[in-house]
Design a protein around this motif. Structure first.
Motif, PDB file in Angstrom:
ATOM      1  N   UNK A   1      -5.374  13.266  17.229  1.00 57.45           N
ATOM      2  CA  UNK A   1      -5.931  12.768  18.442  1.00 57.45           C
ATOM      3  C   UNK A   1      -5.133  12.524  19.270  1.00 57.45           C
ATOM      4  N   UNK A   2      -5.638  12.783  20.706  1.00 57.88           N
ATOM      5  CA  UNK A   2      -4.515  12.325  21.394  1.00 57.88           C
ATOM      6  C   UNK A   2      -5.020  11.567  23.223  1.00 57.88           C
ATOM      7  N   UNK A   3      -4.482  11.019  23.493  1.00 57.94           N
ATOM      8  CA  UNK A   3      -4.416  10.116  24.741  1.00 57.94           C
ATOM      9  C   UNK A   3      -4.302  10.258  26.016  1.00 57.94           C
TER      10      UNK A   3
ATOM     11  N   UNK B   1       1.263  17.875  23.822  1.00 61.86           N
ATOM     12  CA  UNK B   1       0.615  19.245  23.179  1.00 61.86           C
ATOM     13  C   UNK B   1       1.409  19.354  22.406  1.00 61.86           C
ATOM     14  N   UNK B   2       2.242  18.919  21.941  1.00 65.16           N
ATOM     15  CA  UNK B   2       3.049  18.909  20.239  1.00 65.16           C
ATOM     16  C   UNK B   2       1.850  17.713  19.696  1.00 65.16           C
ATOM     17  N   UNK B   3       1.922  17.129  20.567  1.00 61.51           N
ATOM     18  CA  UNK B   3       0.747  16.471  19.116  1.00 61.51           C
ATOM     19  C   UNK B   3      -0.451  16.999  18.749  1.00 61.51           C
ATOM     20  N   UNK B   4      -1.004  17.267  19.107  1.00 62.80           N
ATOM     21  CA  UNK B   4      -2.399  17.984  19.935  1.00 62.80           C
ATOM     22  C   UNK B   4      -2.731  19.520  18.847  1.00 62.80           C
ATOM     23  N   UNK B   5      -1.211  19.835  18.682  1.00 60.43           N
ATOM     24  CA  UNK B   5      -0.923  20.504  17.748  1.00 60.43           C
ATOM     25  C   UNK B   5      -0.616  21.078  16.262  1.00 60.43           C
ATOM     26  N   UNK B   6      -0.272  19.561  16.189  1.00 60.59           N
ATOM     27  CA  UNK B   6       0.140  18.557  15.083  1.00 60.59           C
ATOM     28  C   UNK B   6      -1.287  18.226  14.410  1.00 60.59           C
TER      29      UNK B   6
ATOM     30  N   UNK C   1       6.210  26.381  37.445  1.00 59.99           N
ATOM     31  CA  UNK C   1       5.322  26.000  37.757  1.00 59.99           C
ATOM     32  C   UNK C   1       3.873  27.104  36.798  1.00 59.99           C
ATOM     33  N   UNK C   2       4.641  28.125  35.951  1.00 63.38           N
ATOM     34  CA  UNK C   2       3.628  28.547  34.450  1.00 63.38           C
ATOM     35  C   UNK C   2       3.968  28.055  33.730  1.00 63.38           C
ATOM     36  N   UNK C   3       4.303  27.228  33.495  1.00 59.62           N
ATOM     37  CA  UNK C   3       5.023  26.396  32.043  1.00 59.62           C
ATOM     38  C   UNK C   3       3.886  25.450  32.949  1.00 59.62           C
ATOM     39  N   UNK C   4       4.172  24.987  33.495  1.00 59.89           N
ATOM     40  CA  UNK C   4       2.970  23.379  34.130  1.00 59.89           C
ATOM     41  C   UNK C   4       1.511  23.445  33.995  1.00 59.89           C
ATOM     42  N   UNK C   5       1.304  24.877  34.190  1.00 58.40           N
ATOM     43  CA  UNK C   5      -0.086  25.651  34.292  1.00 58.40           C
ATOM     44  C   UNK C   5      -0.824  25.702  32.642  1.00 58.40           C
ATOM     45  N   UNK C   6       0.015  26.567  32.057  1.00 60.30           N
ATOM     46  CA  UNK C   6       0.252  26.684  30.701  1.00 60.30           C
ATOM     47  C   UNK C   6      -0.395  25.000  29.692  1.00 60.30           C
ATOM     48  N   UNK C   7       0.610  23.839  29.941  1.00 62.74           N
ATOM     49  CA  UNK C   7       0.542  22.257  29.584  1.00 62.74           C
ATOM     50  C   UNK C   7      -0.761  21.662  29.898  1.00 62.74           C
ATOM     51  N   UNK C   8      -1.108  22.421  31.377  1.00 56.94           N
ATOM     52  CA  UNK C   8      -1.990  21.706  31.582  1.00 56.94           C
ATOM     53  C   UNK C   8      -3.618  22.094  31.135  1.00 56.94           C
ATOM     54  N   UNK C   9      -3.454  23.497  30.761  1.00 59.12           N
ATOM     55  CA  UNK C   9      -4.918  23.948  30.466  1.00 59.12           C
ATOM     56  C   UNK C   9      -5.259  23.342  29.049  1.00 59.12           C
ATOM     57  N   UNK C  10      -4.260  23.348  28.081  1.00 61.47           N
ATOM     58  CA  UNK C  10      -3.733  22.939  26.522  1.00 61.47           C
ATOM     59  C   UNK C  10      -4.559  21.722  26.516  1.00 61.47           C
ATOM     60  N   UNK C  11      -3.905  20.724  27.136  1.00 58.37           N
ATOM     61  CA  UNK C  11      -3.981  19.056  27.484  1.00 58.37           C
ATOM     62  C   UNK C  11      -5.517  18.866  27.881  1.00 58.37           C
ATOM     63  N   UNK C  12      -5.629  19.474  29.172  1.00 57.31           N
ATOM     64  CA  UNK C  12      -7.505  18.992  29.692  1.00 57.31           C
ATOM     65  C   UNK C  12      -8.455  19.550  28.603  1.00 57.31           C
ATOM     66  N   UNK C  13      -7.765  20.928  27.716  1.00 58.18           N
ATOM     67  CA  UNK C  13      -8.710  21.175  26.960  1.00 58.18           C
ATOM     68  C   UNK C  13      -8.929  20.342  25.578  1.00 58.18           C
ATOM     69  N   UNK C  14      -7.698  20.042  25.098  1.00 56.58           N
ATOM     70  CA  UNK C  14      -8.037  18.760  23.572  1.00 56.58           C
ATOM     71  C   UNK C  14      -7.912  17.683  23.335  1.00 56.58           C
ATOM     72  N   UNK C  15      -7.545  17.614  24.654  1.00 60.31           N
ATOM     73  CA  UNK C  15      -6.708  15.530  24.905  1.00 60.31           C
ATOM     74  C   UNK C  15      -8.221  15.222  25.601  1.00 60.31           C
ATOM     75  N   UNK C  16      -7.863  13.464  25.629  1.00 61.30           N
ATOM     76  CA  UNK C  16      -8.999  12.648  26.822  1.00 61.30           C
ATOM     77  C   UNK C  16      -8.408  12.340  27.196  1.00 61.30           C
TER      78      UNK C  16
END
Length: 476
Positions: free
Chosen positions: A26-28, A18-23, A60-75
């Protein structure tokens, strides 16, 4: 745009992504499981999950938010089993992966050559050997919690939890929620050591008040179900033939040496044991990252390892729990993408690193554990090597090197490659010979996960040369 590859989809890896994506990188993300979350957020697949999923998971809310961010922006590559890492001169190492089910026959080989690499492979439980610890019905506490979280299965009906550290408490809660009766919790550290670890300088813990709230929830659950909590006691023997039927609890002194005459037998049909965690450093060491005397990956203030372009975060750099892993992951991801870490993340890391040091002072393994094992106690379960055999060979040869001891006894050479017995083997060797060359050597594995010979051969076969275009005179 930098290409950042992250190995591991637990709290540290997710925060790094999430941090690398925000910066702007291109994240895998490579994750061996069927979903993100790692062992900490291990959960039912979405199609099987229920409305009460959050009850089994902190943050659990932290996990859901991180997963949403990662799956939308990372491979995100799930079922990705990293089996080798090749050093690559001054560039980050090449990462070799098999993608697919771990027991599948049609896995897809891939090789990544990233600009930056973040290794966040987490840790695994350490279990100290005692007579009968190889009986069916003796589980690691993490395995019991994984079955409870991931399958809603209790490991038994009458269960004892034993070992050391705060991790025992969420395991109790998970067992209760799956219908098991927990007959007690045995914490190896006694009251004086617990007090010396947790009570001094209480103001240092103000920044981790959420941990107190979490502890309160566990205490309430144990009180509601009348689960006793014993300190300075542990399981020193499991009894049974086809499976565990009872365990012997014994008192321990401050050094965890067994106190004669303090034994007590309790009937159980399962026992869950955990004596802390050790880092999963095989990929980091294969990449050339330096480790300290305790086997943890050495990093700087921005989570850089000693290998250029390689970062590490989470339990690899020191056992500290999910909050510390999240902070380290964010720092590593930002730095890998070329952005200075946020001051808030640096402060969070400092607070939870302090908490981790207090936890180790209170619950860390003490050398007296070696009094629990008899000469006939199995040390290496893969190769059926006993504690007595290892001590005898070490005393006769005076070997201070793990390699010679492993080759002589075969301890650590079985299918698990020393993951279960490695650190215990090292400790025994230190006691028998007074020293140890190359601490943490049992984590060196050129092939990190099982690979079929056919799969390996396929990766070594040169690709066919491209077909050559026909000459002009042949085809006017």
């Amino acid at each position: 745009m930098a290409e950042v590859l992250i190995i591991g989809g637990g709290p540290a890896g997710m925060a790094a992504a999430a941090a690398a994506l925000e910066a702007g990188a291109r994240v895998t993300v490579l994750e061996a499981g069927y979903d993100l979350g790692g062992q900490y957020w291990r959960h039912l697949a979405d199609g099987r999950s229920g409305a009460n999923e959050a009850a089994l998971h902190h943050g659990w809310d932290t996990f859901l938010e991180l997963r949403r961010t990662i799956t939308e922006g990372c491979d995100v590559v799930l079922g990705a089993h990293v089996w080798a890492v090749d050093r690559n001169d001054d560039a980050p190492p090449l990462v070799h992966v098999m993608v697919g089910a771990p027991d599948g026959t049609d896995r897809e080989p891939r090789t990544y050559a990233p600009d930056r690499l973040v290794v966040a492979t987490g840790g695994q439980e350490r279990t100290l050997p005692f007579p009968g610890w190889d009986l069916p019905g003796v589980f690691t506490a993490g395995a019991a919690q994984a079955l409870a979280k991931g399958e809603r299965v209790a490991v038994g009906q009458r269960v004892l939890v034993a070992g050391a550290g705060p991790f025992l408490l969420p395991v109790v809660t998970s067992l209760i929620q799956t219908g098991a009766t927990v007959v007690g919790v045995a914490e190896a550290s006694g009251p004086r050591r617990l007090a010396r670890g947790w009570l001094p300088r209480p103001w240092e813990l103000l920044g981790t008040r959420s941990k107190a709230t979490e502890l309160g929830g566990y205490v309430q659950a144990m009180a509601r179900h009348r689960v006793p909590y014993w300190t300075g006691r542990t399981v020193v023997e499991a009894h049974g033939t086809d499976r565990v039927r009872a365990v012997t609890l014994a008192g321990l002194d401050d050094d965890w040496t067994r106190v004669p005459g303090s034994e007590r037998v309790i009937e159980v049909d399962a026992v869950c044991v955990s004596h802390g965690f050790v880092p999963r450093t095989e990929l980091a060491t294969a990449a050339g990252c330096a480790v300290d005397e305790n086997g943890f990956v050495v990093v700087d203030h921005e989570q850089r390892t000693t290998v250029p372009g390689v970062f590490s975060a989470g339990e690899l750099t020191g056992i500290g729990g999910a909050d510390l892993s999240l902070a380290e992951g964010e720092i590593a991801g930002s730095a890998a993408a070329g952005r200075p870490p946020r001051p808030q993340a640096l402060e969070k890391r400092r607070r939870y690193a302090t908490f981790a040091s207090r936890m180790h002072a209170a619950h860390g393994i003490r050398p007296g554990w070696q009094t629990w094992a008899t000469p006939e106690t199995v040390l290496c379960r893969c190769e059926d090597v006993t504690v007595g055999e290892v001590r005898d060979i070490a005393a006769k040869t005076g070997a201070r090197g793990l390699r010679s001891l492993k080759l002589t006894t075969r301890a650590g050479l079985g299918p698990c490659q020393g993951r279960t017995c490695g650190r215990n083997l090292e400790d025994i060797l230190v006691v028998e010979t007074g020293g140890l060359m190359q601490a943490g050597r049992t984590s060196h594995r050129p092939i990190a996960t099982p690979v079929r010979l056919g799969e390996l051969a396929a990766t070594l076969t040169p690709a066919p040369a491209p077909e050559r275009a026909p000459d002009r005179e042949d085809h006017p």
